[in-house]
Write a protein that holds these residues in place. Sequence first.
Motif, PDB file in Angstrom:
ATOM      1  N   PHE A 175       0.834  -1.205   0.000  1.00 44.63           N
ATOM      2  CA  PHE A 175       0.000   0.000   0.000  1.00 44.63           C
ATOM      3  C   PHE A 175       0.867   1.253   0.000  1.00 44.63           C
ATOM      4  CE2 PHE A 175      -1.749   3.419   2.657  1.00 44.63           C
ATOM      5  CZ  PHE A 175      -2.814   3.804   1.862  1.00 44.63           C
ATOM      6  N   LEU A 176       1.881   1.290   0.857  1.00 47.54           N
ATOM      7  CA  LEU A 176       2.746   2.472   0.956  1.00 47.54           C
ATOM      8  C   LEU A 176       3.527   2.703  -0.336  1.00 47.54           C
ATOM      9  CD1 LEU A 176       3.913   1.939   4.625  1.00 47.54           C
ATOM     10  CD2 LEU A 176       2.478   3.815   3.788  1.00 47.54           C
ATOM     11  N   GLN A 177       4.026   1.644  -0.957  1.00 50.10           N
ATOM     12  CA  GLN A 177       4.746   1.778  -2.234  1.00 50.10           C
ATOM     13  C   GLN A 177       3.835   2.345  -3.310  1.00 50.10           C
ATOM     14  OE1 GLN A 177       8.056  -1.747  -1.994  1.00 50.10           O
ATOM     15  NE2 GLN A 177       6.518  -1.949  -3.522  1.00 50.10           N
ATOM     16  N   ARG A 178       2.608   1.862  -3.346  1.00 50.33           N
ATOM     17  CA  ARG A 178       1.652   2.337  -4.353  1.00 50.33           C
ATOM     18  C   ARG A 178       1.372   3.825  -4.151  1.00 50.33           C
ATOM     19  NH1 ARG A 178      -1.440  -1.585  -3.784  1.00 50.33           N
ATOM     20  NH2 ARG A 178      -2.810  -0.766  -2.182  1.00 50.33           N
ATOM     21  N   GLU A 179       1.162   4.243  -2.911  1.00 49.48           N
ATOM     22  CA  GLU A 179       0.888   5.652  -2.623  1.00 49.48           C
ATOM     23  C   GLU A 179       2.102   6.535  -2.935  1.00 49.48           C
ATOM     24  OE1 GLU A 179      -1.999   7.214  -1.654  1.00 49.48           O
ATOM     25  OE2 GLU A 179      -2.890   5.264  -2.125  1.00 49.48           O
ATOM     26  N   VAL A 180       3.286   6.075  -2.559  1.00 46.19           N
ATOM     27  CA  VAL A 180       4.506   6.834  -2.849  1.00 46.19           C
ATOM     28  C   VAL A 180       4.689   6.964  -4.358  1.00 46.19           C
ATOM     29  CG1 VAL A 180       7.038   6.776  -2.718  1.00 46.19           C
ATOM     30  CG2 VAL A 180       5.668   6.355  -0.669  1.00 46.19           C
ATOM     31  N   ALA A 181       4.460   5.881  -5.091  1.00 46.31           N
ATOM     32  CA  ALA A 181       4.621   5.911  -6.550  1.00 46.31           C
ATOM     33  C   ALA A 181       3.674   6.919  -7.191  1.00 46.31           C
ATOM     34  CB  ALA A 181       4.375   4.521  -7.123  1.00 46.31           C
ATOM     35  N   GLN A 182       2.421   6.942  -6.743  1.00 51.65           N
ATOM     36  CA  GLN A 182       1.450   7.874  -7.315  1.00 51.65           C
ATOM     37  C   GLN A 182       1.829   9.323  -7.019  1.00 51.65           C
ATOM     38  OE1 GLN A 182      -2.307   6.700  -5.690  1.00 51.65           O
ATOM     39  NE2 GLN A 182      -2.583   5.000  -7.119  1.00 51.65           N
ATOM     40  N   ARG A 183       2.298   9.586  -5.821  1.00 54.85           N
ATOM     41  CA  ARG A 183       2.582  10.960  -5.420  1.00 54.85           C
ATOM     42  C   ARG A 183       3.957  11.445  -5.879  1.00 54.85           C
ATOM     43  NH1 ARG A 183      -0.457  11.573   0.314  1.00 54.85           N
ATOM     44  NH2 ARG A 183      -2.112  10.106  -0.151  1.00 54.85           N
ATOM     45  N   LEU A 184       4.855  10.520  -6.131  1.00 59.79           N
ATOM     46  CA  LEU A 184       6.216  10.893  -6.503  1.00 59.79           C
ATOM     47  C   LEU A 184       6.336  11.222  -7.983  1.00 59.79           C
ATOM     48  CD1 LEU A 184       8.831  11.192  -4.942  1.00 59.79           C
ATOM     49  CD2 LEU A 184       9.390   8.848  -5.511  1.00 59.79           C
ATOM     50  N   GLY A 185       5.678  10.446  -8.828  1.00 58.80           N
ATOM     51  CA  GLY A 185       5.665  10.730 -10.253  1.00 58.80           C
ATOM     52  C   GLY A 185       6.959  10.413 -10.984  1.00 58.80           C
ATOM     53  N   LEU A 186       7.714   9.430 -10.515  1.00 55.15           N
ATOM     54  CA  LEU A 186       8.929   9.013 -11.214  1.00 55.15           C
ATOM     55  C   LEU A 186       8.599   7.909 -12.215  1.00 55.15           C
ATOM     56  CD1 LEU A 186      11.541   8.787  -8.317  1.00 55.15           C
ATOM     57  CD2 LEU A 186      11.399  10.526 -10.074  1.00 55.15           C
ATOM     58  N   LYS A 187       9.527   7.646 -13.109  1.00 52.51           N
ATOM     59  CA  LYS A 187       9.346   6.585 -14.088  1.00 52.51           C
ATOM     60  C   LYS A 187       9.227   5.225 -13.393  1.00 52.51           C
ATOM     61  CE  LYS A 187      11.416   4.786 -18.321  1.00 52.51           C
ATOM     62  NZ  LYS A 187      12.520   4.912 -19.264  1.00 52.51           N
ATOM     63  N   PHE A 188      10.074   5.003 -12.393  1.00 51.12           N
ATOM     64  CA  PHE A 188      10.039   3.759 -11.629  1.00 51.12           C
ATOM     65  C   PHE A 188       9.727   4.084 -10.177  1.00 51.12           C
ATOM     66  CE2 PHE A 188      13.096   2.982 -15.041  1.00 51.12           C
ATOM     67  CZ  PHE A 188      12.506   1.870 -15.641  1.00 51.12           C
ATOM     68  N   ALA A 189       8.862   3.293  -9.579  1.00 53.75           N
ATOM     69  CA  ALA A 189       8.540   3.488  -8.165  1.00 53.75           C
ATOM     70  C   ALA A 189       9.589   2.773  -7.322  1.00 53.75           C
ATOM     71  CB  ALA A 189       7.165   2.925  -7.862  1.00 53.75           C
ATOM     72  N   PRO A 190      10.114   3.440  -6.303  1.00 52.41           N
ATOM     73  CA  PRO A 190      11.116   2.775  -5.464  1.00 52.41           C
ATOM     74  C   PRO A 190      10.484   1.691  -4.601  1.00 52.41           C
ATOM     75  CG  PRO A 190      10.603   4.946  -4.585  1.00 52.41           C
ATOM     76  CD  PRO A 190       9.877   4.814  -5.892  1.00 52.41           C
ATOM     77  N   LYS A 191      11.222   0.606  -4.418  1.00 51.92           N
ATOM     78  CA  LYS A 191      10.796  -0.449  -3.500  1.00 51.92           C
ATOM     79  C   LYS A 191      11.176   0.001  -2.102  1.00 51.92           C
ATOM     80  CE  LYS A 191      10.889  -4.388  -6.545  1.00 51.92           C
ATOM     81  NZ  LYS A 191       9.530  -4.242  -6.946  1.00 51.92           N
ATOM     82  N   LEU A 192      10.212  -0.053  -1.198  1.00 51.84           N
ATOM     83  CA  LEU A 192      10.425   0.443   0.159  1.00 51.84           C
ATOM     84  C   LEU A 192      10.886  -0.674   1.087  1.00 51.84           C
ATOM     85  CD1 LEU A 192       7.266   2.669   0.648  1.00 51.84           C
ATOM     86  CD2 LEU A 192       9.576   3.416   0.132  1.00 51.84           C
ATOM     87  N   ARG A 193      11.809  -0.315   1.961  1.00 47.24           N
ATOM     88  CA  ARG A 193      12.222  -1.182   3.070  1.00 47.24           C
ATOM     89  C   ARG A 193      12.153  -0.339   4.329  1.00 47.24           C
ATOM     90  NH1 ARG A 193      17.703  -3.357   0.477  1.00 47.24           N
ATOM     91  NH2 ARG A 193      17.842  -1.123   0.231  1.00 47.24           N
TER      92      ARG A 193
END
Length: 135
Positions: free
Chosen positions: A84-102
């Motif tokens: 869930f957090l990765q999906r939200e970060v990806a939507q709000r960040l707007g980069l080509k690739f979403a970072p994998k969170l640890r």
Amino acid sequence: MAKAPFTAEQQSVRVLKVGERVRHILSELLARGEVHDDVVSASNISVTEVRMTPDLRHATAYVKPLLGAGDEQVVHALRQNTAFLQREVAQRLGLKFAPKLRFRKDESFAEADRIEALLRDPKVARDLDADDEGE
């Protein structure tokens, strides 16, 4: 024409900026209670730092509950909600690739306390006083 590649300095500044943006996004998600987990909702969690890999594909978030209790439970709960957090970060960040969170427990405060205790040690204080008198 193709864009010129980033210089090493520009790349490192970009990595720091993206890491700080990810930290703000995670902090906002946690502060607003958007993570539907009992442990996360019951804790005031501080995201103290986010370290990005140079390729911006992985982000390590260092977290600390504000009261300091239940570090392991909070980190475990965040790890369970990583998708869930990765999906939200990806939507709000707007980069080509979403970072994998640890998620990792932030131990920098404990390390700072340990160093402070060492500096208050009478032997160290005596040595510091001797250095001051020698000048």
